[in-house]
Design an enzyme around this catalytic site. Sequence first.
Site, PDB file in Angstrom:
ATOM      1  N   VAL A  11      29.824  41.715  36.301  1.00  0.00           N
ATOM      2  CA  VAL A  11      29.492  40.450  35.636  1.00  0.00           C
ATOM      3  C   VAL A  11      28.053  40.032  35.920  1.00  0.00           C
ATOM      4  CG1 VAL A  11      30.036  37.981  35.533  1.00  0.00           C
ATOM      5  CG2 VAL A  11      31.876  39.670  35.605  1.00  0.00           C
ATOM      6  N   ASP A  30      21.452  40.983  45.737  1.00  0.00           N
ATOM      7  CA  ASP A  30      22.612  41.624  46.349  1.00  0.00           C
ATOM      8  C   ASP A  30      22.260  41.988  47.787  1.00  0.00           C
ATOM      9  OD1 ASP A  30      25.258  43.141  44.901  1.00  0.00           O
ATOM     10  OD2 ASP A  30      24.738  43.789  46.920  1.00  0.00           O
ATOM     11  N   THR A  86      36.023  38.671  43.374  1.00  0.00           N
ATOM     12  CA  THR A  86      37.181  37.869  43.808  1.00  0.00           C
ATOM     13  C   THR A  86      38.427  38.747  43.708  1.00  0.00           C
ATOM     14  OG1 THR A  86      37.415  36.987  41.549  1.00  0.00           O
ATOM     15  CG2 THR A  86      36.215  35.641  43.142  1.00  0.00           C
ATOM     16  N   GLU A 151      33.317  33.976  32.559  1.00  0.00           N
ATOM     17  CA  GLU A 151      32.866  35.060  31.693  1.00  0.00           C
ATOM     18  C   GLU A 151      34.032  35.596  30.872  1.00  0.00           C
ATOM     19  OE1 GLU A 151      33.805  38.373  32.040  1.00  0.00           O
ATOM     20  OE2 GLU A 151      34.936  38.243  33.907  1.00  0.00           O
ATOM     21  N   ARG A 154      34.271  42.075  27.812  1.00  0.00           N
ATOM     22  CA  ARG A 154      35.116  43.264  27.785  1.00  0.00           C
ATOM     23  C   ARG A 154      34.309  44.456  28.275  1.00  0.00           C
ATOM     24  NH1 ARG A 154      36.175  43.942  21.795  1.00  0.00           N
ATOM     25  NH2 ARG A 154      34.047  43.097  21.799  1.00  0.00           N
ATOM     26  N   LYS A 207      39.940  30.443  31.781  1.00  0.00           N
ATOM     27  CA  LYS A 207      39.740  31.877  32.018  1.00  0.00           C
ATOM     28  C   LYS A 207      41.059  32.573  32.346  1.00  0.00           C
ATOM     29  CE  LYS A 207      37.902  35.847  33.246  1.00  0.00           C
ATOM     30  NZ  LYS A 207      37.427  36.830  32.265  1.00  0.00           N
ATOM     31  N   CYS A 263      40.460  42.893  35.477  1.00  0.00           N
ATOM     32  CA  CYS A 263      40.769  41.501  35.156  1.00  0.00           C
ATOM     33  C   CYS A 263      42.264  41.209  35.029  1.00  0.00           C
ATOM     34  CB  CYS A 263      40.062  41.093  33.861  1.00  0.00           C
ATOM     35  SG  CYS A 263      38.267  41.048  33.995  1.00  0.00           S
TER      36      CYS A 263
END
Length: 434
Positions: A11, A30, A86, A151, A154, A207, A263
């Site tokens: 993402v 990062d 997450t 977000e 796909r 979401k 997801c």
Amino acid sequence: MRVAMVGTGYVGLVSGACFADFGHQVVCIDKDDGKIENLRQGIMPIFEPGLADLVEANTKAGRLTFSIELKEAVRDADTVFIAVGTPSRRGDGHADLNFVEQAARDIAAHLDHYTVIVNKSTVPVGTGDRVESIMRETNPKGDFSVVSNPEFLREGAAISDFKRPDRIVVGTSDERARQVMRELYRPLFLNETPILFTDRRTSELIKYASNAFLAVKIAYINEMADVCEKVGANVQEVARGIGLDNRIGKKFLNAGPGYGGSCFPKDTLALMRTAQEADVPVSIVEATVKANTTRKKKMATKIITACGGEVQDKTIGILGLTFKPNTDDMREAPSLDIIPALQAAGAKIRAYDPEGMAEAKKELKDVIFVDGPYDVADNAHAIVILTEWDQFRALDFERIALAMVTPIMVDLRNIYNPEDLRQDGFTYVSIGRK
């Protein structure tokens, strides 16, 4: 605008590159210095069509940079995005918010002017409140707003989804934050993209509710496929017949071996846990999770049945390992359930995937990974299509049949016409069709 993107996973990297392509100044941050150095050299940590070119173009233009230093990027930014992982927490299925909470602390420590903090990570309802509380504890004098901006990307089509989205969802009750978010997404106004402003908790739930609904559609059509097989109907025509009803829609009605990816499995579990803690169990979502888990296991049985009821010492060729085409993502892919089940039944596995084999080698043991789709057929007793990559859609079946011990095709994505395969001498088994 000046944007700091904390996290260079799927993402964060896609979002950062696309914002830079809109003309914003973006720093992607990062803690992994190896990943940052690779990105500076144009080496992508993920496979996503068009991403490498987009990163290269905006890096050369000076709009996109990469850093391990959070402090300077946050101090210069108008908006700071939290786009860290997450994952499902071990044991209970909740979303693990450790990375989000640590990012909130780190960001708060370096604020020195009004900044909008944007939760881009997929998070449970109430996470925005938690992030704001952590940041105010860390920096009581900080001038900031915390916004939810989920977000809807796909894998395999993420750049298109970001630049031509169905909608933008922004959760905030702060007018200053609304103005900043409007300016950030102003390049999409020309496309007349709907921007839904709502409160933070509603945005967070949108979401999860979206992904759960799509997962329900997939599980539903898979169960209809089972019914079709028993009563002699065609699930593809059933899907088209119901999908033409605009109240239902045709998307996510392709029967197959079950959903996977980063997801749907994670988000359905997290929604279940949130609802259970609120004492409002979501029984439809719970049934979907159970049905999908069962679905993957049943596919191995389907393959074994197609091979005459046993696969001991037989070679099974696997075409496609990732959970969907145009990605190298192996997370929760059906292949991770199906291949071990076939191996447990005594089968030997030869496998090929255009992009996912490096990741697959980390997850699958005792598999012979080959260089192309035709190598999969060598001395195989059956071939199974697990992922509908384009290069599998027009195979030379005369060549494949000559290489096989027995010409059996199990097409778990329904990409071929049954009559065509039978005319080529194959025993052909598909999903929800005679």
